[in-house]
Design an enzyme around this catalytic site. Structure first.
Site, mmCIF file in Angstrom:
data_model
loop_
_atom_site.group_PDB
_atom_site.id
_atom_site.type_symbol
_atom_site.label_atom_id
_atom_site.label_comp_id
_atom_site.label_asym_id
_atom_site.label_seq_id
_atom_site.Cartn_x
_atom_site.Cartn_y
_atom_site.Cartn_z
ATOM 1 N N ASP A 83 35.113 37.989 -4.664
ATOM 2 C CA ASP A 83 33.942 37.328 -3.688
ATOM 3 C C ASP A 83 34.191 37.711 -2.636
ATOM 4 O O ASP A 83 35.460 37.392 -1.885
ATOM 5 C CB ASP A 83 33.771 35.933 -4.573
ATOM 6 C CG ASP A 83 34.696 35.236 -4.358
ATOM 7 O OD1 ASP A 83 36.608 35.592 -4.695
ATOM 8 O OD2 ASP A 83 34.277 33.908 -4.355
ATOM 9 N N GLU A 144 36.445 32.979 -6.344
ATOM 10 C CA GLU A 144 37.958 32.541 -5.719
ATOM 11 C C GLU A 144 37.328 31.788 -4.380
ATOM 12 O O GLU A 144 37.838 30.115 -4.160
ATOM 13 C CB GLU A 144 38.657 33.361 -4.729
ATOM 14 C CG GLU A 144 39.346 33.217 -3.960
ATOM 15 C CD GLU A 144 39.749 32.616 -2.755
ATOM 16 O OE1 GLU A 144 40.581 31.564 -2.375
ATOM 17 O OE2 GLU A 144 39.152 32.464 -2.389
ATOM 18 N N GLU A 145 36.114 31.932 -3.378
ATOM 19 C CA GLU A 145 36.209 31.438 -1.970
ATOM 20 C C GLU A 145 34.602 30.058 -2.072
ATOM 21 O O GLU A 145 34.075 29.124 -1.687
ATOM 22 C CB GLU A 145 35.208 32.084 -1.428
ATOM 23 C CG GLU A 145 35.181 33.102 -0.805
ATOM 24 C CD GLU A 145 36.719 33.335 0.295
ATOM 25 O OE1 GLU A 145 36.809 31.413 0.378
ATOM 26 O OE2 GLU A 145 36.865 34.633 0.570
#
Length: 381
Positions: A83, A144-145
């Site tokens: 992502d 992840e972000e």
């Protein structure tokens, strides 16, 4: 030898293709499909996809590609996240003198697609030259972000290698060997609503109480290992209503577990003190204030040393390809924190990206090529 085998133009085209594939957090499906298509065209078996989407809300799960190798070599994994942060829809890559940027109205996406491109090029080189390599896994995580959600939802038992590398940090020629643990705080201060003009005495202003507690609580840089921050605050309904409730979201980070616990407790004590010492000046308040202080571990600490096998392997690979590698301590969290917390030593290798999370983001082809050479050296040792 590694540098000579890398096709830089192919690497560049792969990177552009990856960046121009939309992949905001929770909408990584197109990116997962593209990575699967490219790797399977190189002869990879279809990936294992976990069921993490039920927890993360992503269009897909985490992907693990497995590559058999020389059984005499220690297996390893490489990790990148699929992502990107927003704005990331409709990215158009601009290439000038082998420096890649976006048009300026979006991010570029080198975080983390510079790492993915290097992994793909490394595998291409291994396959087309029939080079021996260690057993490997490519682990691609989602979300992840927005809090390392994919890595947190990934069952570590699905990972066969016992150590690995996350290609996910700014700059180049640096490896992150330490990162802090983090506690996420959600603090709810509850007062009592009342008409602010007719009967303010009957109310308890939660904003006032929260302000007193925030003024007393430690915040910012506490010491070289520890920070605290209050990031958002929401509360109140209207200017003519005594604010009934305030919700504050914050965090505490430290490389020391003891300091993390102590600072979290100190912040909680500051809020408890304000609530416990509240007194009703008129005796007309219709209740008493309340506090709900919630603490959740966001990610564990990451602490590696030069003596750890994962670092020694990296230092040897870097020396082999002539890349000076500095060991550094970081202040942020990444998938590597989660893997280390699960007992899988994971170092974070800088992938060349700069000005990430902004429309000024950029990366150079030279850095991505050097990263590819490093991945090849790691895989060959």
């Amino acid at each position: 030898m590694q540098h000579e085998l890398i096709n830089q133009e192919r690497l560049a085209q792969t990177f552009i293709r990856l960046c121009e594939t939309d992949s905001p957090s929770r909408k990584e499906g197109r990116m997962a499909a593209l990575v699967t298509e490219i790797l399977c065209e190189l002869g990879a078996d279809p990936p294992f996809e976990d069921d993490s989407a039920t927890q993360t809300g992503s269009e897909c799960g985490n992907l693990i590609f497995r590559f058999a190798g020389d059984p005499d070599l220690e297996p390893l994994f490489f990790n990148c996240h699929l992502d990107t942060v927003e704005p990331c829809i409709g990215i158009k890559v601009v290439r000038k003198d082998d420096i890649f940027t976006s048009l300026g109205d979006t991010i570029l996406g080198s975080d983390d697609k510079s790492g993915i491109a290097a992994m793909i090029e490394a595998l291409t080189v291994l396959r087309e030259n029939t080079l021996s390599h260690a057993p490997m896994e490519f682990i691609f995580t989602t979300c992840e972000e927005i809090g390392l959600l994919g890595a947190k939802a990934l069952n570590p038992n699905h990972i066969q290698a016992r150590m690995g590398y996350a290609l996910d940090s700014t700059g180049f020629g640096r490896v992150i060997v330490g990162a802090p643990a983090s506690n996420r705080l959600r603090i709810k201060v509850k007062g009592m609503a009342a008409h602010a003009g007719l009967s303010p005495e009957q109310g308890i202003n939660a904003i006032t109480l929260a302000g007193q507690a925030l003024a007393a609580a430690p915040c910012g840089r506490i010491d070289e290992e520890t920070t605290a921050n209050f990031g958002t605050i929401h509360g109140g309904a209207a200017s003519n209503i005594v604010a009934e409730e305030v919700v504050i979201v914050g965090e505490v980070r430290s490389h020391s577990p003891e300091k993390l616990d102590n600072l979290t407790a100190e912040i909680e004590q500051a809020f408890c003190k304000v609530i416990d010492e509240w007194s009703d000046p008129t005796g007309e308040a219709r209740g008493v204030p309340e506090l709900d202080f919630q603490v959740k571990q966001d990610f564990p600490a990451m602490q590696l040393s030069a003596e750890d096998a994962v670092i020694q392997r990296l230092d040897a690979a870097a020396a082999q390809v002539g890349i000076p590698m500095g060991h550094e301590i970081a202040g942020g969290g990444s998938d590597a924190n989660i893997f280390n917390g699960a007992g899988l030593p994971t170092a974070i290798i800088a992938s060349g990206m700069t000005h990430v999370h902004s429309t000024d983001e950029q990366v150079s082809l030279e850095d991505m090529s050097n990263l590819t050479a490093l991945v090849l050296a790691l895989a060959s040792n």
